[in-house]
Design an enzyme around this catalytic site. Structure first.
Site, PDB file in Angstrom:
ATOM      1  N   ASP A   1     -13.387  -7.198  -6.589  1.00 19.77           N
ATOM      2  CA  ASP A   1     -12.012  -7.423  -7.002  1.00 19.77           C
ATOM      3  C   ASP A   1     -11.436  -8.522  -6.083  1.00 19.77           C
ATOM      4  OD1 ASP A   1      -9.352  -6.749  -8.044  1.00 19.77           O
ATOM      5  OD2 ASP A   1      -9.032  -5.848  -6.076  1.00 19.77           O
TER       6      ASP A   1
ATOM      7  N   ASP B   1      -7.394  -9.456  -5.516  1.00 17.74           N
ATOM      8  CA  ASP B   1      -6.144  -9.122  -4.820  1.00 17.74           C
ATOM      9  C   ASP B   1      -6.253  -7.816  -4.063  1.00 17.74           C
ATOM     10  OD1 ASP B   1      -4.291 -11.270  -5.644  1.00 17.74           O
ATOM     11  OD2 ASP B   1      -4.675 -10.504  -7.649  1.00 17.74           O
TER      12      ASP B   1
ATOM     13  N   GLU C   1       1.146   2.044 -11.041  1.00 18.24           N
ATOM     14  CA  GLU C   1      -0.248   1.627 -10.860  1.00 18.24           C
ATOM     15  C   GLU C   1      -0.954   2.469  -9.802  1.00 18.24           C
ATOM     16  OE1 GLU C   1      -0.827  -2.318  -9.236  1.00 18.24           O
ATOM     17  OE2 GLU C   1      -2.957  -2.290  -9.686  1.00 18.24           O
TER      18      GLU C   1
ATOM     19  N   SER D   1     -11.063 -10.205 -11.422  1.00 18.36           N
ATOM     20  CA  SER D   1      -9.665 -10.024 -11.025  1.00 18.36           C
ATOM     21  C   SER D   1      -8.701  -9.944 -12.196  1.00 18.36           C
ATOM     22  CB  SER D   1      -9.243 -11.184 -10.125  1.00 18.36           C
ATOM     23  OG  SER D   1      -7.855 -11.159  -9.907  1.00 18.36           O
TER      24      SER D   1
ATOM     25  N   LYS E   1     -10.976  -3.100 -16.812  1.00 21.29           N
ATOM     26  CA  LYS E   1     -12.048  -3.972 -16.323  1.00 21.29           C
ATOM     27  C   LYS E   1     -13.392  -3.655 -16.979  1.00 21.29           C
ATOM     28  CE  LYS E   1      -9.923  -5.697 -12.114  1.00 21.29           C
ATOM     29  NZ  LYS E   1     -10.061  -6.018 -10.683  1.00 21.29           N
TER      30      LYS E   1
ATOM     31  N   ASP F   1      -9.993  -2.170  -4.602  1.00 18.41           N
ATOM     32  CA  ASP F   1      -8.918  -1.414  -3.942  1.00 18.41           C
ATOM     33  C   ASP F   1      -8.232  -0.458  -4.913  1.00 18.41           C
ATOM     34  OD1 ASP F   1      -7.502  -3.770  -5.198  1.00 18.41           O
ATOM     35  OD2 ASP F   1      -5.781  -2.672  -4.416  1.00 18.41           O
TER      36      ASP F   1
HETATM   37  O1  C5P Z   1      -7.386  -9.042  -8.358  1.00 17.44           O
HETATM   38  P1  C5P Z   1      -6.793  -7.746  -8.852  1.00 17.44           P
HETATM   39  O2  C5P Z   1      -7.516  -7.200 -10.046  1.00 17.44           O
HETATM   40  O3  C5P Z   1      -6.619  -6.770  -7.753  1.00 17.44           O
HETATM   41  O4  C5P Z   1      -5.308  -8.174  -9.333  1.00 17.44           O
HETATM   42  C1  C5P Z   1      -4.391  -7.291  -9.833  1.00 17.44           C
HETATM   43  C2  C5P Z   1      -3.337  -6.861  -8.850  1.00 17.44           C
HETATM   44  O5  C5P Z   1      -2.193  -7.696  -8.961  1.00 17.44           O
HETATM   45  C3  C5P Z   1      -2.871  -5.471  -9.200  1.00 17.44           C
HETATM   46  O6  C5P Z   1      -3.365  -4.520  -8.299  1.00 17.44           O
HETATM   47  C4  C5P Z   1      -1.336  -5.530  -9.189  1.00 17.44           C
HETATM   48  O7  C5P Z   1      -0.747  -4.669  -8.243  1.00 17.44           O
HETATM   49  C5  C5P Z   1      -1.003  -6.950  -8.862  1.00 17.44           C
HETATM   50  N1  C5P Z   1      -0.013  -7.504  -9.794  1.00 17.44           N
HETATM   51  C6  C5P Z   1       1.092  -8.153  -9.291  1.00 17.44           C
HETATM   52  N2  C5P Z   1       2.015  -8.682 -10.151  1.00 17.44           N
HETATM   53  C7  C5P Z   1       1.852  -8.576 -11.473  1.00 17.44           C
HETATM   54  C8  C5P Z   1       0.723  -7.935 -11.990  1.00 17.44           C
HETATM   55  C9  C5P Z   1      -0.203  -7.403 -11.115  1.00 17.44           C
HETATM   56  O8  C5P Z   1       1.235  -8.253  -8.070  1.00 17.44           O
HETATM   57  N3  C5P Z   1       2.763  -9.094 -12.253  1.00 17.44           N
HETATM   58 MG    MG Z   2      -6.965  -5.434  -6.286  1.00 19.85          MG
END
Ligand code: C5P
Ligand code: MG
Length: 289
Positions: free
Chosen positions: A41, A43, A88, A156, A205, A230
């Site tokens: 992943d 973020d 989430e 991601s 995913k 995470d």
């Molecule tokens: O790379 P990853 O799959 O972790 O990216 C998704 C993350 O981005 C999620 O865990 C979510 O908390 C965050 N997110 C965010 N703002 C958004 C949508 C998702 O910070 N508008």
């Molecule tokens: Mg993440």
């Protein structure tokens, strides 16, 4: 830990079944780097969760920059974050329950971003000005995999264009990297007009793994998988691997630690509690390769 891995003996490292972890790592070491792939992943897994007491931005939050979006959009995106992020990570709700709400969150944010007519040529500036930060030890991580030609699939639900720029600006965008993410679609003048393909959020995913990762030629014939994430949703990222032999899952538990500890220990093979480094994955990869 019998394998000269002091990193795994730290009290921030939790394992449901230490012996199974050991056996898996041994089996991967015997098979060698040629049988290995790493699926991670982005973020809050490859990037830090916090730095000096402040949250590090996700790829979506890196876009919160006046070069790209106006104040009204910032306000609306923050409101959405405050509404949906607690959902989430809510330990009391199932992934099925969260799924439609995540679709709602991502869809609303992407609509807001499209309204802002974001320019492609401003993305690199926004990343430069942001406090985006990869986890400590990232150089060793990326270099080790590149050197041993182990494919790294970054999977991601963030924004692919931003993610790529973060790894490029950190000088670790090597040819062994493959990315599945939400990519921006720009018109001929370089203005954001849509997002490409099927939306990827935290809890779908598996579908992306089956439709995209399964088809990546570079990942074929590598039945051993180190998976890093995470979110519990990240555990499905290896579902596209055709005949997996040894799979080791590593989960970063960054937030809501006490509430989520039990479910993380039951779901990931190795749980790293409030660890802002890649020391544990690096120790495991050093041993295997
Ligand atoms: O790379 P990853 O799959 O972790 O990216 C998704 C993350 O981005 C999620 O865990 C979510 O908390 C965050 N997110 C965010 N703002 C958004 C949508 C998702 O910070 N508008
Ligand atoms: Mg993440």
């Amino acid at each position: 830990f019998p394998m000269q891995m002091p990193e795994l003996a730290k009290c921030s490292v939790l394992m449901r079944e230490r012996s199974r972890v050991e056996e898996t790592i041994h089996a991967m070491q015997r098979a060698g780097a040629g049988s290995l792939q790493v699926i991670s992943d982005f973020d809050m897994t490859l990037t830090r969760f916090a730095h000096n007491g402040k949250r590090v931005p996700t790829t979506h939050n890196i876009l919160d920059n006046r070069l790209l979006i106006n104040e009204d959009c910032t306000r609306k995106m923050r409101e959405l974050l405050n509404t949906y992020y607690p959902i989430e990570i809510d330990a009391s709700r199932s992934a099925e329950e969260k799924l439609p709400l995540m679709v709602e969150w991502w869809t609303k944010v992407h609509e807001l971003l499209i309204e802002q007519k974001i320019r492609r040529d401003m993305l690199a500036h926004a990343v430069k000005e942001s406090s985006a930060m990869l986890r400590d030890g990232y150089k060793v991580f990326f270099e080790c995999l590149a050197e041993h030609q182990v494919p790294l699939l970054i999977f991601s639900a963030g924004v692919g264009d931003v993610l790529e720029e973060v790894i490029r600006q950190n000088h670790v965008f090597h040819p062994n990297i493959h990315i599945i993410s939400n990519y921006m679609d720009f018109d001929q003048t370089g203005v954001l007009q849509a997002f490409k393909g099927q939306l990827i959020h935290t809890f779908n995913k598996r579908e992306g793994a089956l439709s995209h990762a399964a088809g990546l030629r570079e990942l074929q014939g590598r039945p051993n998988v180190v998976l890093m994430g995470d979110s519990l949703g990240d555990l499905t990222m290896a579902d596209g691997v055709s005949e997996p032999q040894n799979v080791l899952t590593i989960g970063f538990l960054n937030d809501q630690v006490e509430e989520r500890k039990e479910s993380y220990i039951n779901s990931f093979d190795v749980v790293l509690v409030k660890d802002e480094t890649l020391d544990v994955p690096n120790a495991i990869l050093r041993y295997i390769t």
